[in-house]
Design a protein around this motif. Structure first.
Motif, PDB file in Angstrom:
ATOM      1  N   ASP A   9      22.493   6.262  22.889  1.00 13.58           N
ATOM      2  CA  ASP A   9      23.469   5.396  23.516  1.00 13.58           C
ATOM      3  C   ASP A   9      24.723   5.306  22.642  1.00 13.58           C
ATOM      4  O   ASP A   9      24.829   5.983  21.606  1.00 13.58           O
ATOM      5  CB  ASP A   9      22.874   4.011  23.826  1.00 13.58           C
ATOM      6  CG  ASP A   9      22.536   3.189  22.585  1.00 13.58           C
ATOM      7  OD1 ASP A   9      22.723   3.667  21.446  1.00 13.58           O
ATOM      8  OD2 ASP A   9      22.078   2.050  22.753  1.00 13.58           O
ATOM      9  N   HIS A  10      25.636   4.491  23.060  1.00 13.22           N
ATOM     10  CA  HIS A  10      26.907   4.316  22.353  1.00 13.22           C
ATOM     11  C   HIS A  10      26.681   3.907  20.888  1.00 13.22           C
ATOM     12  O   HIS A  10      27.367   4.387  19.989  1.00 13.22           O
ATOM     13  CB  HIS A  10      27.746   3.258  23.082  1.00 13.22           C
ATOM     14  CG  HIS A  10      29.016   2.926  22.401  1.00 13.22           C
ATOM     15  ND1 HIS A  10      30.158   3.683  22.552  1.00 13.22           N
ATOM     16  CD2 HIS A  10      29.338   1.912  21.546  1.00 13.22           C
ATOM     17  CE1 HIS A  10      31.123   3.158  21.823  1.00 13.22           C
ATOM     18  NE2 HIS A  10      30.663   2.081  21.213  1.00 13.22           N
ATOM     19  N   ILE A  11      25.718   3.038  20.667  1.00 15.86           N
ATOM     20  CA  ILE A  11      25.455   2.549  19.310  1.00 15.86           C
ATOM     21  C   ILE A  11      24.909   3.666  18.433  1.00 15.86           C
ATOM     22  O   ILE A  11      25.302   3.800  17.272  1.00 15.86           O
ATOM     23  CB  ILE A  11      24.506   1.330  19.328  1.00 15.86           C
ATOM     24  CG1 ILE A  11      25.132   0.186  20.134  1.00 15.86           C
ATOM     25  CG2 ILE A  11      24.150   0.881  17.906  1.00 15.86           C
ATOM     26  CD1 ILE A  11      26.482  -0.317  19.657  1.00 15.86           C
ATOM     27  N   ASP A  12      24.015   4.503  18.969  1.00 20.38           N
ATOM     28  CA  ASP A  12      23.516   5.647  18.193  1.00 20.38           C
ATOM     29  C   ASP A  12      24.676   6.547  17.770  1.00 20.38           C
ATOM     30  O   ASP A  12      24.745   6.977  16.616  1.00 20.38           O
ATOM     31  CB  ASP A  12      22.529   6.484  19.020  1.00 20.38           C
ATOM     32  CG  ASP A  12      21.228   5.767  19.295  1.00 20.38           C
ATOM     33  OD1 ASP A  12      20.737   5.037  18.414  1.00 20.38           O
ATOM     34  OD2 ASP A  12      20.690   5.945  20.415  1.00 20.38           O
ATOM     35  N   ASP A  31      21.910  -1.668  15.305  1.00 16.28           N
ATOM     36  CA  ASP A  31      20.840  -1.356  16.263  1.00 16.28           C
ATOM     37  C   ASP A  31      20.536  -2.563  17.146  1.00 16.28           C
ATOM     38  O   ASP A  31      20.222  -2.411  18.325  1.00 16.28           O
ATOM     39  CB  ASP A  31      19.554  -0.944  15.536  1.00 16.28           C
ATOM     40  CG  ASP A  31      19.559   0.512  15.119  1.00 16.28           C
ATOM     41  OD1 ASP A  31      20.338   1.302  15.677  1.00 16.28           O
ATOM     42  OD2 ASP A  31      18.761   0.848  14.220  1.00 16.28           O
ATOM     43  N   ARG A  35      24.064  -3.628  19.832  1.00 17.25           N
ATOM     44  CA  ARG A  35      23.607  -3.449  21.221  1.00 17.25           C
ATOM     45  C   ARG A  35      23.722  -4.742  22.021  1.00 17.25           C
ATOM     46  O   ARG A  35      24.103  -4.715  23.183  1.00 17.25           O
ATOM     47  CB  ARG A  35      22.187  -2.910  21.248  1.00 17.25           C
ATOM     48  CG  ARG A  35      22.111  -1.436  20.931  1.00 17.25           C
ATOM     49  CD  ARG A  35      20.734  -0.837  21.157  1.00 17.25           C
ATOM     50  NE  ARG A  35      20.809   0.598  20.945  1.00 17.25           N
ATOM     51  CZ  ARG A  35      20.572   1.195  19.778  1.00 17.25           C
ATOM     52  NH1 ARG A  35      20.222   0.491  18.717  1.00 17.25           N
ATOM     53  NH2 ARG A  35      20.684   2.508  19.673  1.00 17.25           N
ATOM     54  N   ARG A  38      27.362  -5.063  22.806  1.00 14.02           N
ATOM     55  CA  ARG A  38      27.767  -4.066  23.813  1.00 14.02           C
ATOM     56  C   ARG A  38      27.243  -4.439  25.199  1.00 14.02           C
ATOM     57  O   ARG A  38      27.976  -4.342  26.185  1.00 14.02           O
ATOM     58  CB  ARG A  38      27.281  -2.676  23.424  1.00 14.02           C
ATOM     59  CG  ARG A  38      27.630  -1.613  24.457  1.00 14.02           C
ATOM     60  CD  ARG A  38      28.070  -0.341  23.834  1.00 14.02           C
ATOM     61  NE  ARG A  38      28.216   0.704  24.822  1.00 14.02           N
ATOM     62  CZ  ARG A  38      29.354   1.012  25.423  1.00 14.02           C
ATOM     63  NH1 ARG A  38      30.459   0.349  25.128  1.00 14.02           N
ATOM     64  NH2 ARG A  38      29.417   1.993  26.303  1.00 14.02           N
ATOM     65  N   LEU A  39      25.995  -4.860  25.284  1.00 18.32           N
ATOM     66  CA  LEU A  39      25.446  -5.279  26.582  1.00 18.32           C
ATOM     67  C   LEU A  39      26.249  -6.435  27.153  1.00 18.32           C
ATOM     68  O   LEU A  39      26.560  -6.463  28.354  1.00 18.32           O
ATOM     69  CB  LEU A  39      23.976  -5.669  26.444  1.00 18.32           C
ATOM     70  CG  LEU A  39      23.003  -4.512  26.280  1.00 18.32           C
ATOM     71  CD1 LEU A  39      21.631  -5.027  25.855  1.00 18.32           C
ATOM     72  CD2 LEU A  39      22.907  -3.710  27.571  1.00 18.32           C
TER      73      LEU A  39
END
Length: 181
Positions: A9-12, A31, A35, A38-39
């Protein structure tokens, strides 16, 4: 590479970029907190659109929603409201003015102190707060409908634990120092 993008995802991807730029820095907190942030940012436009369809902004809904969930007579003092909302009293005063003008709240003599006024939902305020919240919950339920029900329950429990841990940490720190001018 295309297969990795489906599971990342974007965070990875952001963490991988940070690892190249600052390899000595532990970006593990992203992590979780990244997230969550972002959510929140992803669903905010939908939530705000829902409230706008009821002629409310998010802050106004927060006020009337807080009054509604407080239960009958749906009345709180301004101090109780701004403590519950975690906002400055000046911000609350502005919101209350808009809500009163819209006929969603009224100011009534306080039960505890005849010199002060409490804030109470009007019948229209009760109806609009309930309808807006019902629509918001339907929209949010739709957003997470594709997520496994057992995992939802597990995640909710873990997020509750995280919330309690962060709240405990912050309460041990005390209130933030005021910014210097």
């Amino acid at each position: 590479m295309a297969e990795a993008r489906k599971t990342q995802d974007h965070i990875d991807r952001a963490r991988a970029q940070w690892a190249k730029q600052l390899p000595d820095l532990d970006t593990g907190p992203m992590d979780i907190l990244g997230r969550v942030y972002r959510l929140s940012r992803l669903v905010t436009p939908s939530i705000e659109a829902t409230f706008a369809s009821f002629q409310l902004d998010r802050g106004e809904f927060d006020v009337i929603g807080t009054l509604l969930r407080s239960g009958p007579p749906h009345r709180l003092t301004p101090t109780e409201l701004y403590r519950s909302l975690m906002i400055a009293s000046g911000s609350l005063t502005h919101r209350l003015g808009r809500l009163e003008k819209a006929g969603l709240i009224k100011r009534v003599p306080s039960d505890r102190d005849g010199r002060s006024l409490s804030v109470q939902l009007t019948d229209e305020g009760i109806d609009r707060a309930a309808a807006a919240f019902r629509q918001d919950m339907a929209s949010e339920a739709e957003a997470i409908a594709g997520f496994d029900p057992e995992k939802k329950a597990q995640l909710a429990g873990l997020l509750r634990e995280l919330n309690l841990a962060v709240e405990a940490h912050l309460s041990r720190q005390g209130p933030p120092e005021p910014a210097e001018d």
